[in-house]
Scaffold this motif. Structure first.
Motif, PDB file in Angstrom:
ATOM      1  N   PHE A 122       5.944  -2.728 -18.324  1.00 34.49           N
ATOM      2  CA  PHE A 122       6.882  -1.625 -18.487  1.00 34.49           C
ATOM      3  C   PHE A 122       6.364  -0.675 -19.570  1.00 34.49           C
ATOM      4  O   PHE A 122       6.827  -0.711 -20.716  1.00 34.49           O
ATOM      5  CB  PHE A 122       8.265  -2.144 -18.893  1.00 34.49           C
ATOM      6  CG  PHE A 122       8.864  -3.161 -17.959  1.00 34.49           C
ATOM      7  CD1 PHE A 122       9.353  -2.789 -16.715  1.00 34.49           C
ATOM      8  CD2 PHE A 122       8.959  -4.493 -18.329  1.00 34.49           C
ATOM      9  CE1 PHE A 122       9.915  -3.714 -15.861  1.00 34.49           C
ATOM     10  CE2 PHE A 122       9.523  -5.434 -17.483  1.00 34.49           C
ATOM     11  CZ  PHE A 122       9.998  -5.036 -16.240  1.00 34.49           C
ATOM     12  N   LEU A 125       8.616   1.175 -22.082  1.00 34.48           N
ATOM     13  CA  LEU A 125       9.226   0.445 -23.185  1.00 34.48           C
ATOM     14  C   LEU A 125       8.356   0.525 -24.445  1.00 34.48           C
ATOM     15  O   LEU A 125       8.884   0.548 -25.565  1.00 34.48           O
ATOM     16  CB  LEU A 125       9.471  -1.017 -22.811  1.00 34.48           C
ATOM     17  CG  LEU A 125      10.444  -1.265 -21.659  1.00 34.48           C
ATOM     18  CD1 LEU A 125      10.713  -2.760 -21.505  1.00 34.48           C
ATOM     19  CD2 LEU A 125      11.751  -0.501 -21.844  1.00 34.48           C
ATOM     20  N   GLY A 139      18.361   2.425 -15.814  1.00 32.60           N
ATOM     21  CA  GLY A 139      17.124   1.802 -15.351  1.00 32.60           C
ATOM     22  C   GLY A 139      16.273   1.299 -16.498  1.00 32.60           C
ATOM     23  O   GLY A 139      15.676   0.213 -16.420  1.00 32.60           O
ATOM     24  N   GLN A 140      16.223   2.060 -17.588  1.00 33.65           N
ATOM     25  CA  GLN A 140      15.438   1.630 -18.745  1.00 33.65           C
ATOM     26  C   GLN A 140      16.075   0.418 -19.414  1.00 33.65           C
ATOM     27  O   GLN A 140      15.370  -0.493 -19.853  1.00 33.65           O
ATOM     28  CB  GLN A 140      15.305   2.791 -19.723  1.00 33.65           C
ATOM     29  CG  GLN A 140      14.406   3.909 -19.203  1.00 33.65           C
ATOM     30  CD  GLN A 140      14.519   5.179 -20.014  1.00 33.65           C
ATOM     31  OE1 GLN A 140      15.415   5.329 -20.847  1.00 33.65           O
ATOM     32  NE2 GLN A 140      13.619   6.113 -19.764  1.00 33.65           N
ATOM     33  N   GLN A 142      17.746  -1.844 -17.889  1.00 32.84           N
ATOM     34  CA  GLN A 142      17.436  -2.985 -17.036  1.00 32.84           C
ATOM     35  C   GLN A 142      16.013  -3.480 -17.299  1.00 32.84           C
ATOM     36  O   GLN A 142      15.757  -4.693 -17.286  1.00 32.84           O
ATOM     37  CB  GLN A 142      17.608  -2.598 -15.565  1.00 32.84           C
ATOM     38  CG  GLN A 142      17.586  -3.764 -14.593  1.00 32.84           C
ATOM     39  CD  GLN A 142      18.746  -4.705 -14.797  1.00 32.84           C
ATOM     40  OE1 GLN A 142      18.647  -5.661 -15.552  1.00 32.84           O
ATOM     41  NE2 GLN A 142      19.857  -4.453 -14.120  1.00 32.84           N
ATOM     42  N   MET A 143      15.100  -2.562 -17.574  1.00 32.33           N
ATOM     43  CA  MET A 143      13.738  -2.968 -17.918  1.00 32.33           C
ATOM     44  C   MET A 143      13.718  -3.734 -19.244  1.00 32.33           C
ATOM     45  O   MET A 143      12.984  -4.708 -19.394  1.00 32.33           O
ATOM     46  CB  MET A 143      12.817  -1.750 -17.979  1.00 32.33           C
ATOM     47  CG  MET A 143      12.448  -1.204 -16.614  1.00 32.33           C
ATOM     48  SD  MET A 143      11.165   0.072 -16.697  1.00 32.33           S
ATOM     49  CE  MET A 143      12.152   1.509 -17.048  1.00 32.33           C
ATOM     50  N   MET A 146      15.023  -7.250 -18.480  1.00 31.52           N
ATOM     51  CA  MET A 146      14.016  -8.078 -17.811  1.00 31.52           C
ATOM     52  C   MET A 146      12.861  -8.400 -18.754  1.00 31.52           C
ATOM     53  O   MET A 146      12.350  -9.529 -18.776  1.00 31.52           O
ATOM     54  CB  MET A 146      13.512  -7.375 -16.551  1.00 31.52           C
ATOM     55  CG  MET A 146      14.536  -7.358 -15.426  1.00 31.52           C
ATOM     56  SD  MET A 146      13.851  -6.887 -13.806  1.00 31.52           S
ATOM     57  CE  MET A 146      13.532  -5.163 -14.051  1.00 31.52           C
ATOM     58  N   GLY A 147      12.460  -7.409 -19.554  1.00 39.49           N
ATOM     59  CA  GLY A 147      11.393  -7.649 -20.513  1.00 39.49           C
ATOM     60  C   GLY A 147      11.755  -8.721 -21.517  1.00 39.49           C
ATOM     61  O   GLY A 147      10.921  -9.573 -21.867  1.00 39.49           O
ATOM     62  N   ILE A 174      12.935  -0.352 -10.009  1.00 34.04           N
ATOM     63  CA  ILE A 174      13.231  -1.714 -10.461  1.00 34.04           C
ATOM     64  C   ILE A 174      12.714  -2.730  -9.454  1.00 34.04           C
ATOM     65  O   ILE A 174      12.113  -3.752  -9.825  1.00 34.04           O
ATOM     66  CB  ILE A 174      14.745  -1.890 -10.694  1.00 34.04           C
ATOM     67  CG1 ILE A 174      15.186  -1.108 -11.937  1.00 34.04           C
ATOM     68  CG2 ILE A 174      15.116  -3.362 -10.836  1.00 34.04           C
ATOM     69  CD1 ILE A 174      14.552  -1.565 -13.242  1.00 34.04           C
ATOM     70  N   ARG A 177       9.058  -3.164  -9.827  1.00 40.54           N
ATOM     71  CA  ARG A 177       8.722  -3.981 -10.994  1.00 40.54           C
ATOM     72  C   ARG A 177       8.945  -5.467 -10.711  1.00 40.54           C
ATOM     73  O   ARG A 177       8.185  -6.314 -11.191  1.00 40.54           O
ATOM     74  CB  ARG A 177       9.562  -3.554 -12.203  1.00 40.54           C
ATOM     75  CG  ARG A 177       9.293  -2.160 -12.717  1.00 40.54           C
ATOM     76  CD  ARG A 177       7.854  -1.990 -13.180  1.00 40.54           C
ATOM     77  NE  ARG A 177       7.654  -0.727 -13.877  1.00 40.54           N
ATOM     78  CZ  ARG A 177       7.442   0.445 -13.307  1.00 40.54           C
ATOM     79  NH1 ARG A 177       7.387   0.523 -11.986  1.00 40.54           N
ATOM     80  NH2 ARG A 177       7.271   1.537 -14.025  1.00 40.54           N
TER      81      ARG A 177
END
Length: 235
Positions: A122, A125, A139-140, A142-143, A146-147, A174, A177
């Motif tokens: 990502f 990030l 969306g960010q 959510q990244m 997940m990160g 997403i 990714r």
């Protein structure tokens, strides 16, 4: 032997039974999608897998280990991580601080290496690592979520509605990714309302209805099944 084996579990909340004799499996390296109507018990199943609920009957194993009575902390130690649908980031903390909390069991040098792995997946990030997560787009965030889960290098990643509330463009991003994460060797078990798209990216799928198994099989077969299409895919 499956990586994850949920064997005929029945569970729920207090005296309300939500899941009845539900079974699913995830093999190493797979993406498995769970779909079904609202109220089918999908999120309850994810909570049971992650130890937020315990089976009343049946069992859950990860590899050769029975985790049916494990706490979430004990499950994370077995390298299974969970991204819930809501409240999945610390909004007042920066991106970097969220990631560091995700790697809470790691030593300093391990945290730095884990952050670099996440930043490779990502890149945005890394650019925004000082930004507070609460000021980012859906969306960010959510990244970030997940990160944070990926910091511990899980063998299995649980995702509950990863596309919820996102625009179509962000949904595509997403999902891309998730495929990339899976390509690194991480198995993924995903609950998703966007049934058609989630099955297109999955290897296998399960359909839950009224807290029970209704259909299961290769994702492509479920997509092409006329009854699944008519009842659950809007076809």
């Amino acid at each position: 032997m499956p990586l994850l084996n949920v064997n005929s579990i029945t569970t729920g909340y207090a005296d309300m039974e939500v899941l009845t004799d539900v079974s699913i499996a995830v093999n190493e390296g797979e993406i498995v999608s769970i779909i079904g109507p609202n109220g089918a018990g999908k999120s309850t199943l994810m909570k049971a897998v992650f130890g937020l609920l315990h089976p009343w009957q049946g069992s859950i194993t990860l590899g050769d280990r029975d985790i049916s009575r494990y706490s979430p902390f004990e499950i994370v130690a077995q390298r299974m991580c969970y991204v819930p649908q809501v409240a999945n980031v610390f909004t007042t903390l920066s991106v970097e601080e969220n990631l560091e909390l995700g790697g809470f069991t790691l030593e300093k040098r391990e945290i730095d290496a884990a952050k670099e792995r996440v930043y490779e997946l990502f890149p945005v990030l890394k650019e925004r690592r000082r930004q507070k997560a609460g000021t980012m787009s859906g969306g960010q965030r959510q990244m970030v979520a997940m990160g944070s889960a990926l910091m511990l290098n899980p063998v299995l990643l649980l995702l509950d509605e990863p596309s919820a509330g996102l625009s179509p463009k962000l949904v595509d991003m997403i999902f891309e990714r998730i495929v990339t994460i899976n390509a690194t060797g991480v198995a993924v078990l995903m609950v998703e309302q966007n049934a058609q798209e989630s099955l297109r990216m999955a290897h296998r799928g399960y359909v839950l209805a009224n807290g029970e198994n209704r259909f299961e099989g290769a994702a492509k077969s479920l997509l092409e099944d006329p009854e699944v299409g008519r009842l659950y895919l809007g076809g």
